[in-house]
Design a protein around this motif. Sequence first.
Motif, PDB file in Angstrom:
ATOM      1  N   ASP A  43       0.845  -1.194   0.000  1.00 46.76           N
ATOM      2  CA  ASP A  43       0.000   0.000   0.000  1.00 46.76           C
ATOM      3  C   ASP A  43       0.882   1.246   0.000  1.00 46.76           C
ATOM      4  O   ASP A  43       0.996   1.928   1.011  1.00 46.76           O
ATOM      5  CB  ASP A  43      -0.873  -0.063   1.272  1.00 46.76           C
ATOM      6  CG  ASP A  43      -1.983   0.960   1.288  1.00 46.76           C
ATOM      7  OD1 ASP A  43      -2.439   1.359   0.202  1.00 46.76           O
ATOM      8  OD2 ASP A  43      -2.386   1.358   2.399  1.00 46.76           O
ATOM      9  N   CYS A  75      -8.039   0.631  -8.657  1.00 46.37           N
ATOM     10  CA  CYS A  75      -9.090   0.471  -7.634  1.00 46.37           C
ATOM     11  C   CYS A  75      -9.892   1.754  -7.461  1.00 46.37           C
ATOM     12  O   CYS A  75     -10.664   1.881  -6.506  1.00 46.37           O
ATOM     13  CB  CYS A  75      -8.478   0.114  -6.286  1.00 46.37           C
ATOM     14  SG  CYS A  75      -7.313  -1.225  -6.306  1.00 46.37           S
ATOM     15  N   CYS A 106      -6.344  -3.811   4.971  1.00 45.25           N
ATOM     16  CA  CYS A 106      -5.393  -3.379   3.943  1.00 45.25           C
ATOM     17  C   CYS A 106      -5.149  -4.471   2.891  1.00 45.25           C
ATOM     18  O   CYS A 106      -4.026  -4.684   2.449  1.00 45.25           O
ATOM     19  CB  CYS A 106      -4.085  -2.975   4.606  1.00 45.25           C
ATOM     20  SG  CYS A 106      -3.184  -1.745   3.674  1.00 45.25           S
ATOM     21  N   PRO A 147      -5.261  -5.740  -0.737  1.00 48.26           N
ATOM     22  CA  PRO A 147      -5.383  -5.127  -2.066  1.00 48.26           C
ATOM     23  C   PRO A 147      -6.517  -5.725  -2.908  1.00 48.26           C
ATOM     24  O   PRO A 147      -6.988  -5.099  -3.856  1.00 48.26           O
ATOM     25  CB  PRO A 147      -4.018  -5.371  -2.714  1.00 48.26           C
ATOM     26  CG  PRO A 147      -3.323  -6.370  -1.866  1.00 48.26           C
ATOM     27  CD  PRO A 147      -3.971  -6.385  -0.510  1.00 48.26           C
ATOM     28  N   ARG A 164      -9.783  -3.438  -2.119  1.00 52.15           N
ATOM     29  CA  ARG A 164      -9.415  -2.021  -2.021  1.00 52.15           C
ATOM     30  C   ARG A 164     -10.270  -1.245  -3.018  1.00 52.15           C
ATOM     31  O   ARG A 164     -10.259  -1.552  -4.211  1.00 52.15           O
ATOM     32  CB  ARG A 164      -7.931  -1.878  -2.332  1.00 52.15           C
ATOM     33  CG  ARG A 164      -7.374  -0.473  -2.170  1.00 52.15           C
ATOM     34  CD  ARG A 164      -5.850  -0.486  -2.237  1.00 52.15           C
ATOM     35  NE  ARG A 164      -5.278  -1.122  -1.045  1.00 52.15           N
ATOM     36  CZ  ARG A 164      -4.044  -1.633  -0.984  1.00 52.15           C
ATOM     37  NH1 ARG A 164      -3.253  -1.575  -2.044  1.00 52.15           N
ATOM     38  NH2 ARG A 164      -3.602  -2.205   0.123  1.00 52.15           N
ATOM     39  N   GLY A 190      -9.760  -0.068   2.486  1.00 56.06           N
ATOM     40  CA  GLY A 190      -8.669  -1.028   2.286  1.00 56.06           C
ATOM     41  C   GLY A 190      -7.315  -0.433   1.968  1.00 56.06           C
ATOM     42  O   GLY A 190      -6.394  -1.170   1.622  1.00 56.06           O
ATOM     43  N   SER A 191      -7.163   0.906   2.086  1.00 57.02           N
ATOM     44  CA  SER A 191      -5.854   1.503   1.846  1.00 57.02           C
ATOM     45  C   SER A 191      -5.604   2.614   2.856  1.00 57.02           C
ATOM     46  O   SER A 191      -6.518   3.365   3.192  1.00 57.02           O
ATOM     47  CB  SER A 191      -5.768   2.083   0.431  1.00 57.02           C
ATOM     48  OG  SER A 191      -4.610   2.903   0.323  1.00 57.02           O
ATOM     49  N   ASN A 221      -4.995   7.751  -1.469  1.00 55.88           N
ATOM     50  CA  ASN A 221      -6.194   6.905  -1.351  1.00 55.88           C
ATOM     51  C   ASN A 221      -6.945   7.162  -0.050  1.00 55.88           C
ATOM     52  O   ASN A 221      -8.095   6.751   0.084  1.00 55.88           O
ATOM     53  CB  ASN A 221      -5.800   5.417  -1.327  1.00 55.88           C
ATOM     54  CG  ASN A 221      -5.194   4.949  -2.630  1.00 55.88           C
ATOM     55  OD1 ASN A 221      -5.418   5.542  -3.674  1.00 55.88           O
ATOM     56  ND2 ASN A 221      -4.419   3.881  -2.568  1.00 55.88           N
TER      57      ASN A 221
END
Length: 601
Positions: A84, A91, A192, A194, A197, A212-213, A218
């Motif tokens: 990340d 995404c 987190c 990917p 995300r 998710g980031s 992001n």
Amino acid sequence: MQEIPLAALRQDQGAVTALIANAHARAWLRECVELCQPHNVVLCGGGETERQELLAQGVQAGVFVRLHPQKLPRCYLHRSHPNDVARTESCTFICSPQQELAGPTNHWMDSATAYKKLRGLFHGCMAGRTLYVLPFVMGPPGSPLARVGIQLTDSLYVAASMGIMTRLGTAAFKQLGESNAFTRCLHSVADCNPERRYICHFPLDNAVWSFGSGYGGNALLGKKCLALRLASYLGYQEGWMAEHMLISGVQWNGEKSYVAAAFPSACGKTNFAMLVPPERYRRAGWQITTVGDDIAWLWVDKQENRLRAINPEAGYFGVLPGTNWKTNPNAMQTMAHDTIYTNVALLPDGDVWWEGKTDTPPDACLDWTGQPWTPHCGRPAAHPNSRFTAPMRNNPALDPAAEDPNGVPITAIIFGGRRATGVPLVYQSFNWMHGVYAGATLSSETTAAATGETGVVRRDPMAMLPFIGYNISEYFHHWFAMRKQMYDCPGIFHVNWFRRNEHGEFIWPGYGENLRILEWILKRCSGQAYGRETRLGWMPRLEDLNLADLNVNQQELEAALRVDPEGFKNEILTAGELFIQLAGEMPKEMIFIRELLVSRL
Ligand code: OXD
Ligand code: MN
């Protein structure tokens, strides 16, 4: 920081109303708390003491490492998850009922599908965690363009960083009053992963849901998500513009002018925003000051019908590798205190290092993932996208008008790309329309810093390709339409600092010397410099540039100031890819300008 009792929040009791006077914000917070089910809710009121408290809590929680207290006062290191480390465009979605709003250059998701998917992911995702409520203002409060956002996040790193990057705190509620016009920014780092995300923008709802980031672009939702993607759509509807541009002030010959400039990544935007004039210019009183280094919001004021700009941000999120006391002393001073460093190397004494900070690397350190590192271990010590997050007030060259709600008048707009051949050092477009064409067909070569083949020419319209929050063809229309509001308009220029000679060496020295080109640009805008009419636009002759004390090869420079017919032809042909991508939707102005360029061949 104020804890909001969950029970009180559920019943919307007086205690919560006193903290959050805006009923829309209260209702939305209640909804998100029901969805994410955090252990507790904390309202950030802003201010230095609170930020220090957040950072100290982050040290306890292992989110931050405190750096050397004398060398780097109140500075912290943050290591993001190794998966990340950058904005993830794959995404990133524009979500709307119809794909037409997102256009051909954005990833699109139907908004109903997106909400369903995200509600599933956010459901219970903050169990056992703290939800921070971050009210913030983008732009100097009181500015006609200032916007309020509220970010809900479970990330301490985000809470501490938003206090640097935005005007954070309950002042946002003052600006908002009873209005419902705030951007709803919901964020969770979650695990987190990917694979799960999503950075979803809902332009029709003025909302961002990011899952998710924890990486800057992001996760700090005021920046690219609000100030570019959503703001570009708002601006389109309301008659103003959100652009990926720095804003610089230039003090020269007793005058003060401001320019806005857009460059794709790795083209020296931060260096240009913080440029230190060469000695000769300094002695003559030239000074460059920074209003902003990344984003400009531009509008036409109703008194003078002139383009003005504010920087919506309050801090810098700058790339570190290659930054040092020679390439950017102002940036080095800016990050000397009260700064969060992300993904840099940690020295044994609590100082930090990144590639290019000094000529000689340290003998040993911990790399950006926290593993032992030595110069010959074959890995970089800092991540190539390592960053500093620093308040703009740290910048010794901050422009006095950076906090002015009325912004600054823009004299020139500069587009720039990295091109070894084919594109000259500088030209001025014939008029606004031609300038919009130059911006729309902006191109740059990919660099080694990014994955994939290097030296490939990519089109990046207005350096905004990943940030236009709606249909690109409407975006071009909007640029053309903006001219109609202006009495007179800024000159639009194109620069290319990266021309190379036949040995592959740069012809132009760049950095502070770019001021010589800026001088011609400003003089053109005030009718004090000559421009030769070429096929491409107005260009300086050698004698129109101030080249005193400059060690450049005159013949090569002359070549860099010529339009070579083959290069020109090739440009028109390759820019055609953009026309094909937009199929029948290219604004007619673009087609006419292209025809005019072809007829000049
Ligand atoms: C970018 C940034 O990616 O400013 O453009 O971080
Ligand atoms: Mn940027």
